[in-house]
Design a protein around this motif. Structure first.
Motif, PDB file in Angstrom:
ATOM      1  N   ASN A  15      20.071  20.504 -10.849  1.00 50.24           N
ATOM      2  CA  ASN A  15      19.221  21.473 -11.591  1.00 50.24           C
ATOM      3  C   ASN A  15      18.298  20.599 -12.323  1.00 50.24           C
ATOM      4  O   ASN A  15      18.343  19.482 -12.707  1.00 50.24           O
ATOM      5  N   TYR A  16      17.025  21.345 -12.865  1.00 51.62           N
ATOM      6  CA  TYR A  16      15.958  20.604 -13.408  1.00 51.62           C
ATOM      7  C   TYR A  16      16.123  20.660 -14.839  1.00 51.62           C
ATOM      8  O   TYR A  16      16.616  21.773 -15.377  1.00 51.62           O
ATOM      9  N   TRP A  17      15.621  19.590 -15.601  1.00 50.72           N
ATOM     10  CA  TRP A  17      15.817  19.513 -16.909  1.00 50.72           C
ATOM     11  C   TRP A  17      14.432  18.949 -17.517  1.00 50.72           C
ATOM     12  O   TRP A  17      13.806  18.282 -16.919  1.00 50.72           O
ATOM     13  N   GLY A  18      14.152  19.279 -18.639  1.00 51.59           N
ATOM     14  CA  GLY A  18      12.963  18.663 -19.702  1.00 51.59           C
ATOM     15  C   GLY A  18      13.156  18.826 -21.013  1.00 51.59           C
ATOM     16  O   GLY A  18      13.744  19.639 -21.379  1.00 51.59           O
ATOM     17  N   ILE A  19      12.185  18.211 -21.688  1.00 52.10           N
ATOM     18  CA  ILE A  19      12.202  18.039 -23.047  1.00 52.10           C
ATOM     19  C   ILE A  19      10.878  19.013 -23.476  1.00 52.10           C
ATOM     20  O   ILE A  19       9.713  18.856 -22.971  1.00 52.10           O
ATOM     21  N   ILE A  20      11.364  20.175 -24.335  1.00 50.83           N
ATOM     22  CA  ILE A  20      10.298  21.092 -24.525  1.00 50.83           C
ATOM     23  C   ILE A  20       9.934  21.118 -26.284  1.00 50.83           C
ATOM     24  O   ILE A  20      10.803  20.934 -27.023  1.00 50.83           O
ATOM     25  N   SER A  21       8.959  21.199 -26.581  1.00 54.80           N
ATOM     26  CA  SER A  21       8.387  21.400 -27.842  1.00 54.80           C
ATOM     27  C   SER A  21       7.914  22.642 -28.369  1.00 54.80           C
ATOM     28  O   SER A  21       7.029  22.986 -27.327  1.00 54.80           O
ATOM     29  N   PRO A  22       7.857  23.415 -29.450  1.00 50.18           N
ATOM     30  CA  PRO A  22       7.185  24.618 -29.699  1.00 50.18           C
ATOM     31  C   PRO A  22       5.562  24.237 -29.635  1.00 50.18           C
ATOM     32  O   PRO A  22       5.203  23.173 -30.157  1.00 50.18           O
ATOM     33  N   SER A  23       4.800  25.362 -28.999  1.00 50.94           N
ATOM     34  CA  SER A  23       3.308  25.050 -29.090  1.00 50.94           C
ATOM     35  C   SER A  23       2.836  24.806 -30.534  1.00 50.94           C
ATOM     36  O   SER A  23       1.714  24.177 -30.301  1.00 50.94           O
TER      37      SER A  23
END
Length: 279
Positions: free
Chosen positions: A115-123
């Motif tokens: 599965n794919y993973w990533g670090i996300i931040s609010p815009s």
């Protein structure tokens, strides 16, 4: 750091409210439909897609396997359900398996997917790279893929963690809710929550701006000899491998309805989705 600890205290309260057990999490062995039903713990991420695909295509029925699913909010909860004999099989992350194995030496792998993973931040924060997370708060799930992805990206970007804080958030749904509600600086998400967050305007902070592939396992307790006979295990392996291969080949075209109805994704979210792979 005073701001960090106050923020973490608030986050802990939020998580306590949002990570209530599901019906499946509060069930016990006595709630099983029948003695010969093979109960499988799945989570809400695409690590469980091969299993959901197998059910949708009646692959279990073709092998004469009475498989039923119970959904949990995280792979850690799946592992706990297996440990307490609430289920017979469970989907867990590779890092979590490595952490659990010394304490559960009879834990055995039936198959794997990715599965794919990533670090996300609010815009709203306008962060652009991992380096921007210095002095920030990043939610992770400890001893799991989430923490591994975070550590890898911090190392690659040479980010200084001295003033960073890492509250524990195990549920991807809770993590996603916190991002879209601007309750945290950044968080590590798997698919499909990664695509959902991006569709809502979240920003990818990974090095090279790309998510990373991570392995997930379907596991069982090898000491179980009653329901999970050698013949049954071989059939399960066969179905799981075939389903994983089919998902990789079929991609979104054959899975659109499944993604929409079982994972509750919109057309916009499906467009941004990174489908799981099988190496």
């Amino acid at each position: 750091m005073k701001r960090h600890w106050l923020y973490i205290a608030v986050l802990a309260a939020l998580c306590a409210c949002s990570q209530k057990p599901t019906e499946a999490q509060t069930s016990d062995g006595a709630s099983r439909q029948s003695n010969d039903t093979i109960l499988v713990a799945i989570d809400e991420t695409l690590a469980s897609l091969p299993l959901v695909y197998a059910d949708d295509k009646r692959m279990w029925a073709e092998q004469g396997l009475p498989v039923k699913y119970q959904s949990y909010s995280s792979t850690k909860d799946c592992a706990e359900a297996l440990r307490h004999n609430e289920v017979d099989l469970a989907v867990i992350e590779a890092e979590h398996y490595d952490y659990l194995l010394p304490h559960n030496p009879s834990l055995a792998i039936l198959g794997h997917s990715y599965n794919y993973w990533g670090i996300i931040s609010p815009s709203i924060l306008r962060l652009k790279r991992v380096k921007d997370l210095e002095n920030r708060i990043v939610g992770v799930s400890r001893n799991a893929t989430s923490q591994a992805v975070c550590n890898e990206q911090i190392s690659l970007s040479k980010t200084n963690t001295k003033q960073m804080a890492f509250p524990q958030i195990d549920s991807p749904q809770t993590a996603y809710n916190m991002i879209i509600n601007n309750q945290i600086d950044a968080i590590v998400l798997p698919e499909p929550f990664l695509a959902k967050a991006l569709a809502m305007g979240g920003r990818m902070l990974m090095e090279n701006n790309k998510p990373v592939l991570k392995k997930a396992y379907i596991v069982f307790d090898s000491q179980r000899k009653d329901l999970l006979t050698a013949t049954t295990i071989e059939k399960i392996k066969k179905v799981y491998a075939a389903a994983s291969d089919s998902v990789n080949v079929a991609r979104k075209q054959d899975c659109t309805n499944l993604l929409a109805h079982r994972f509750h994704l919109t057309t916009k979210e499906i467009e941004k989705l990174n489908m799981p792979a099988r190496k």
